[in-house]
Design a protein around this motif. Structure first.
Motif, short mmCIF file in Angstrom:
data_model
loop_
_atom_site.label_atom_id
_atom_site.label_comp_id
_atom_site.label_asym_id
_atom_site.label_seq_id
_atom_site.Cartn_x
_atom_site.Cartn_y
_atom_site.Cartn_z
N LEU A 89 113.26 17.98 9.14
CA LEU A 89 112.16 18.79 8.52
C LEU A 89 112.62 19.68 7.46
O LEU A 89 112.02 19.89 6.46
CB LEU A 89 111.24 19.35 9.41
CG LEU A 89 110.68 18.41 10.45
CD1 LEU A 89 109.72 19.19 11.66
CD2 LEU A 89 109.66 17.35 9.70
N SER A 90 113.78 20.42 7.91
CA SER A 90 114.08 21.49 6.94
C SER A 90 114.45 20.99 5.56
O SER A 90 114.82 21.72 4.73
CB SER A 90 115.12 22.31 7.55
OG SER A 90 116.12 21.45 7.98
N ARG A 91 114.88 19.80 5.79
CA ARG A 91 115.27 19.23 4.21
C ARG A 91 114.35 18.49 3.18
O ARG A 91 114.58 18.14 2.17
CB ARG A 91 116.55 18.11 4.41
CG ARG A 91 117.66 18.59 5.31
CD ARG A 91 118.77 17.64 5.38
NE ARG A 91 120.02 18.19 6.17
CZ ARG A 91 120.83 17.47 6.65
NH1 ARG A 91 121.12 16.17 6.31
NH2 ARG A 91 121.89 18.04 7.20
N THR A 92 113.20 18.36 3.71
CA THR A 92 111.92 17.67 3.18
C THR A 92 111.87 18.41 1.86
O THR A 92 111.50 17.82 0.62
CB THR A 92 110.76 17.64 3.87
OG1 THR A 92 111.00 17.07 5.34
CG2 THR A 92 109.78 16.94 3.16
N GLU A 93 111.63 19.77 1.67
CA GLU A 93 111.06 20.44 0.48
C GLU A 93 112.09 20.09 -0.38
O GLU A 93 111.69 19.56 -1.91
CB GLU A 93 111.10 21.86 0.85
CG GLU A 93 110.30 22.38 -0.44
CD GLU A 93 109.81 23.84 -0.40
OE1 GLU A 93 109.72 24.65 -1.00
OE2 GLU A 93 109.33 24.08 0.88
N ALA A 94 113.49 20.36 -0.41
CA ALA A 94 114.48 20.36 -1.28
C ALA A 94 114.63 18.86 -1.77
O ALA A 94 114.65 18.60 -3.03
CB ALA A 94 115.88 20.68 -0.98
N ARG A 95 114.51 17.72 -1.18
CA ARG A 95 114.72 16.43 -1.31
C ARG A 95 113.46 15.97 -2.05
O ARG A 95 113.46 15.17 -3.07
CB ARG A 95 114.69 15.54 -0.16
CG ARG A 95 116.01 15.74 0.42
CD ARG A 95 116.04 14.69 1.71
NE ARG A 95 117.44 14.83 2.38
CZ ARG A 95 117.84 14.12 3.43
NH1 ARG A 95 116.90 13.18 4.05
NH2 ARG A 95 119.01 14.24 4.03
N PHE A 96 112.10 16.29 -1.79
CA PHE A 96 110.86 16.50 -2.57
C PHE A 96 110.94 16.84 -4.07
O PHE A 96 110.82 16.06 -5.02
CB PHE A 96 109.79 16.78 -1.83
CG PHE A 96 108.52 16.54 -2.44
CD1 PHE A 96 107.93 15.30 -2.38
CD2 PHE A 96 107.72 17.44 -3.13
CE1 PHE A 96 106.84 14.90 -3.00
CE2 PHE A 96 106.36 16.97 -3.53
CZ PHE A 96 106.12 15.90 -3.49
N LYS A 97 111.63 18.08 -4.29
CA LYS A 97 111.58 18.56 -5.49
C LYS A 97 112.55 17.73 -6.31
O LYS A 97 112.33 17.50 -7.44
CB LYS A 97 112.12 19.96 -5.43
CG LYS A 97 111.34 21.13 -4.60
CD LYS A 97 111.96 22.32 -4.82
CE LYS A 97 111.09 23.33 -4.46
NZ LYS A 97 111.81 24.74 -4.26
N GLN A 98 113.67 17.20 -5.64
CA GLN A 98 114.55 16.45 -6.29
C GLN A 98 113.71 15.09 -6.98
O GLN A 98 114.21 14.34 -7.87
CB GLN A 98 115.72 16.13 -5.72
CG GLN A 98 117.02 15.31 -6.50
CD GLN A 98 117.41 16.03 -7.79
OE1 GLN A 98 117.89 16.98 -7.71
NE2 GLN A 98 117.50 15.57 -8.79
N LEU A 99 113.09 14.76 -5.92
CA LEU A 99 112.48 13.21 -5.98
C LEU A 99 111.56 13.09 -7.33
O LEU A 99 111.62 12.45 -8.07
CB LEU A 99 111.68 12.90 -4.79
CG LEU A 99 111.11 11.65 -4.81
CD1 LEU A 99 111.79 10.36 -4.42
CD2 LEU A 99 109.46 11.61 -3.76
N ILE A 100 110.63 14.28 -7.37
CA ILE A 100 109.64 14.48 -8.35
C ILE A 100 110.30 14.77 -9.80
O ILE A 100 109.83 14.68 -10.84
CB ILE A 100 108.47 15.37 -8.03
CG1 ILE A 100 108.83 16.75 -7.71
CG2 ILE A 100 107.67 14.69 -7.01
CD1 ILE A 100 107.92 17.52 -7.47
N ARG A 101 111.61 15.07 -9.81
CA ARG A 101 112.22 15.36 -10.87
C ARG A 101 113.06 13.92 -11.38
O ARG A 101 113.32 13.50 -12.46
CB ARG A 101 113.34 16.41 -10.84
CG ARG A 101 112.89 17.87 -10.61
CD ARG A 101 114.18 18.53 -10.99
NE ARG A 101 115.17 18.66 -10.01
CZ ARG A 101 115.23 19.55 -8.85
NH1 ARG A 101 114.25 20.17 -8.65
NH2 ARG A 101 115.99 19.37 -7.88
#
Length: 289
Positions: free
Chosen positions: A266-278
């Motif tokens: 769960l702690s990795r979701t936000e960073a991965r999501f930011k990369q995804l939408i880039r």
């Protein structure tokens, strides 16, 4: 030109998930610490910073309890769609109960947003061959598209042989079948299945949820780029607001499998999501499908 993909957010709280249905029945929900407003605001902020719009499949129970949430999402320019009222898998409801659930949710979301609700996603993607009667109920309730089918095998959901990309669910006699286009006069609803990656003779999950947290981001990006670049198709990606919340309360009494699925990375979701939408171009389903 990049393909525009469909970004979808299933707005439910951590205690609504089907993996916890035996230890978290609806009668207990009001007693639990809710995190859905906070977590949805995290998602909205990330999308605003990236100038990305999405489809939010909102659970009616959440909308009723937090009546300011749907207007907030709609005011930010996102599509409001229905996740049903109570987060109950279709197979656990009789037809009358299901009919009431999807209509109650649609009316509430329309009243709160001031806009027509066109789309629906079943809790836990639980429209299967055994519950395909749900399509007729959705059409009669006024829905224009569905995004409930997961073309893979899972213990809660899945139609493994359903086409991987958008088409129609068409009534043929007493059952519903997939078609690229319906014939004139056929009862049909637009279907946007959750995207899978085809490797060999298997469909593999690649486009969100626990799989997004389980797989290294490089693998997710490779698979999604393969769909866009090699197959020339948009993908349907999904996440839940609770997946951005590593500090959420831990549910007691769940199985080891459910605990692993729910809390992993769960702690990795936000960073991965930011990369995804880039890395990818995204938009809502309405107006694109």
């Amino acid at each position: 030109m990049q393909i525009k993909n469909y970004l979808t957010i299933d707005v439910e709280d951590y205690f609504h998930v089907s993996a916890f249905e035996k230890i978290s029945p609806p009668s207990t929900w009001s007693e639990r610490q809710s995190r859905v407003e906070r977590n949805t605001e995290v998602v909205l902020t990330l999308l605003e910073e990236a100038s990305v719009k999405a489809t939010f499949f909102v659970l009616g129970w959440v909308a009723e309890k937090y009546p300011q949430l749907v207007p907030r999402i709609a005011a930010a320019g996102h599509e409001i769609a229905s996740h049903g009222f109570l987060h109950q898998r279709v197979a656990l409801q009789d037809r009358d109960t299901y009919r009431e659930d999807i209509r109650r949710s649609k009316q509430l979301l329309e009243d709160q947003s001031g806009e027509a609700v066109a789309g629906y996603r079943a809790p836990s993607y639980s429209i299967t061959r055994e519950t395909d009667w749900a399509f007729e109920e959705l059409l009669e309730a006024g829905y224009q598209y569905d995004s409930s089918i997961f073309p893979m095998q899972h213990d809660f959901y899945g139609i493994p042989d359903w086409p991987r990309f958008s088409g129609y669910a068409v009534k043929n006699g007493q059952s519903w079948q997939d078609r690229e286009q319906p014939e004139e006069g056929q009862l049909a609803i637009k279907e946007l299945p959750i995207t899978t990656l085809r490797l060999g003779n298997r469909n593999l999950p690649i486009a969100g949820g626990g799989y997004f947290r389980l797989l290294p981001y490089s693998v997710t990006r490779w698979g999604l780029k393969r769909i866009n670049c090699k197959e020339k198709q948009p993908f349907v990606f999904y996440l839940h607001p609770w997946e951005f919340d590593p500090e959420q309360p831990r549910m007691e009494g769940c199985s080891a499998k459910s605990r692993f699925r729910h809390y992993l990375n769960l702690s990795r979701t936000e960073a991965r999501f930011k990369q995804l939408i880039r890395d990818f171009d995204f938009g809502p389903i309405a107006g694109e499908a």
